[in-house]
Design an enzyme around this catalytic site. Structure first.
Site, PDB file in Angstrom:
ATOM      1  N   ASP A  60       0.816  -1.268   0.094  1.00 38.05           N
ATOM      2  CA  ASP A  60       0.165  -0.168   0.016  1.00 38.05           C
ATOM      3  C   ASP A  60       0.887   1.397  -0.033  1.00 38.05           C
ATOM      4  OD1 ASP A  60       1.031  -0.162   2.508  1.00 38.05           O
ATOM      5  OD2 ASP A  60      -1.268  -0.272   3.487  1.00 38.05           O
ATOM      6  N   SER A  61       2.177   0.887  -0.161  1.00 35.66           N
ATOM      7  CA  SER A  61       3.147   2.135  -0.107  1.00 35.66           C
ATOM      8  C   SER A  61       3.006   2.763  -1.636  1.00 35.66           C
ATOM      9  CB  SER A  61       4.687   1.777  -0.064  1.00 35.66           C
ATOM     10  OG  SER A  61       4.888   0.647  -0.974  1.00 35.66           O
ATOM     11  N   ASP A  99      -0.843  -6.023   0.119  1.00 37.16           N
ATOM     12  CA  ASP A  99      -1.191  -5.524   1.393  1.00 37.16           C
ATOM     13  C   ASP A  99      -2.682  -5.441   1.482  1.00 37.16           C
ATOM     14  OD1 ASP A  99       0.886  -5.072   3.213  1.00 37.16           O
ATOM     15  OD2 ASP A  99       1.478  -3.169   1.850  1.00 37.16           O
ATOM     16  N   LYS A 129      -0.690  -9.475   3.133  1.00 41.14           N
ATOM     17  CA  LYS A 129       0.062  -9.040   4.397  1.00 41.14           C
ATOM     18  C   LYS A 129      -0.839  -8.147   5.121  1.00 41.14           C
ATOM     19  CE  LYS A 129       3.496  -5.951   3.860  1.00 41.14           C
ATOM     20  NZ  LYS A 129       3.059  -4.565   4.615  1.00 41.14           N
ATOM     21  N   GLU A 131      -0.856  -5.560   8.857  1.00 43.18           N
ATOM     22  CA  GLU A 131      -0.079  -4.985   9.773  1.00 43.18           C
ATOM     23  C   GLU A 131      -0.841  -5.277  11.126  1.00 43.18           C
ATOM     24  OE1 GLU A 131       0.333  -0.893   9.018  1.00 43.18           O
ATOM     25  OE2 GLU A 131       1.164  -1.357   7.138  1.00 43.18           O
ATOM     26  N   GLU A 198       9.714  -3.597  10.020  1.00 44.86           N
ATOM     27  CA  GLU A 198      10.002  -2.544   9.407  1.00 44.86           C
ATOM     28  C   GLU A 198      10.797  -1.341  10.483  1.00 44.86           C
ATOM     29  OE1 GLU A 198       7.034  -0.838   7.089  1.00 44.86           O
ATOM     30  OE2 GLU A 198       8.304   1.117   6.459  1.00 44.86           O
TER      31      GLU A 198
HETATM   32  O1  KIV Z   1       3.561  -1.135   1.430  1.00 43.51           O
HETATM   33  C1  KIV Z   1       4.755  -1.553   1.600  1.00 43.51           C
HETATM   34  O2  KIV Z   1       5.510  -1.335   0.606  1.00 43.51           O
HETATM   35  C2  KIV Z   1       5.399  -2.309   2.682  1.00 43.51           C
HETATM   36  C3  KIV Z   1       6.770  -2.247   2.714  1.00 43.51           C
HETATM   37  C4  KIV Z   1       7.378  -1.099   3.190  1.00 43.51           C
HETATM   38  C5  KIV Z   1       7.065  -3.464   3.525  1.00 43.51           C
HETATM   39  O3  KIV Z   1       4.689  -2.505   3.314  1.00 43.51           O
END
Ligand code: KIV
Length: 281
Positions: A60-61, A99, A129, A131, A198
């Site tokens: 989600d970056s 994510d 993934k 969090e 992270e």
């Molecule tokens: O969203 C993302 O790119 C991440 C990485 C920073 C691990 O979660």
């Protein structure tokens, strides 16, 4: 005689098999470092897949790196699915992990299942993934029991940046380090297949790596982890800034700017297109 690739070498793309969950534990046991890189579209997905990256993370970056948001919080599940689908189409060998964005899983294990199921069915990714530690254990259990591999994410968790007081290193005090290790063990017990760490002090990441059976994948967590992940725009030098923990392995942003300037000036100078670029019939 059969040719066996050297340990740690990347087989030619045609010989490479799809990277799967069982390879996570195998790599950890063999001490072979795991590689993960973010990807948000088919073009980059194809390049990173062919270059031998084990796992592509549709992070989600994407919010701050591609969509122009301030951070990851505004990213929606629908936006993630479009992006993840385009990466999954490109990935022939890399495992694609997506994510679950903020607001798409926290409320209940059932909400997490509904969002993760959409990711697998509509985007075609192989894992998700999420969090958090103890607070999402039940979510991880339900997804895992439903056949969905889950990557955990501890340390600095960008979706909670408002609670964490900004982008800050996590696990610095003895108490916080202990809590992080307990969270990591709880995720493992719930069935998580790996944990991303992270912005965590290197000794804390090393400790988590030692006590876990499943691999740790670090970003700003030092070298004593089982693998590394970077945001691709940081890795490739797309901007003029990247975080201290990221290394720029190329200057792709500068190369793209130079190519664009050359294009603009050739069109203006009428040297492009030339005769070789036109159809005469
Ligand atoms: O969203 C993302 O790119 C991440 C990485 C920073 C691990 O979660």
């Amino acid at each position: 005689m059969d040719q066996h690739p050297l340990p740690g070498s990347v087989p030619a793309p045609t010989q490479r098999k799809r990277f799967r969950v069982q390879h996570l534990i195998e790599h950890k046991a063999a001490g072979r470092k795991l590689t993960m890189l973010t990807a948000y579209d088919t073009i980059t997905g194809r390049i990173f897949d062919a270059a031998g990256v084990d796992m592509l993370l549709v992070g989600d970056s994407m919010g701050d790196n591609v969509l122009g948001y301030e951070n990851t919080i505004p990213v929606t599940l629908d936006e993630m699915i479009v992006s993840a689908r385009s990466v999954a189409r490109a990935a022939k060998h890399s495992m694609v992990v997506a994510d679950l964005p903020f607001g798409s899983y926290e409320a209940s294990p059932q909400q997490a299942f509904a969002s993760a199921a959409r990711m697998l069915k509509e985007a075609g990714v192989q894992a998700v993934k999420i969090e958090g530690g103890e607070r999402i254990v039940k979510h991880v259990e339900l997804l895992t029991q439903s056949g969905i591999p889950v990557f955990g994410h501890l340390g600095f968790t960008p979706q909670s940046e408002n609670m964490l007081g900004g982008k800050r290193i996590q696990g610095r005090s003895d108490e916080a380090a202990e809590r992080l290790c307990e969270d990591a063990l709880a995720l493992q017990d719930a069935g998580a297949v790996a944990v991303v760490l992270e912005m965590v002090p290197a000794p804390v990441a090393a400790r988590a790596t030692e006590i876990l059976r499943i691999p740790t994948i670090g970003i700003g967590a030092g070298s004593v982890v089982d693998g590394q992940v970077l945001v691709w725009t940081d890795m490739a030098g797309m901007g003029d800034w990247s975080p201290r923990f990221a290394k720029q392995f190329g200057q792709v942003g500068a190369a793209l700017a130079a190519a664009t300037e050359a294009y603009v000036s050739e069109v203006q100078a009428q040297t492009f297109p030339g005769p070789e670029h036109q159809y005469d019939h």
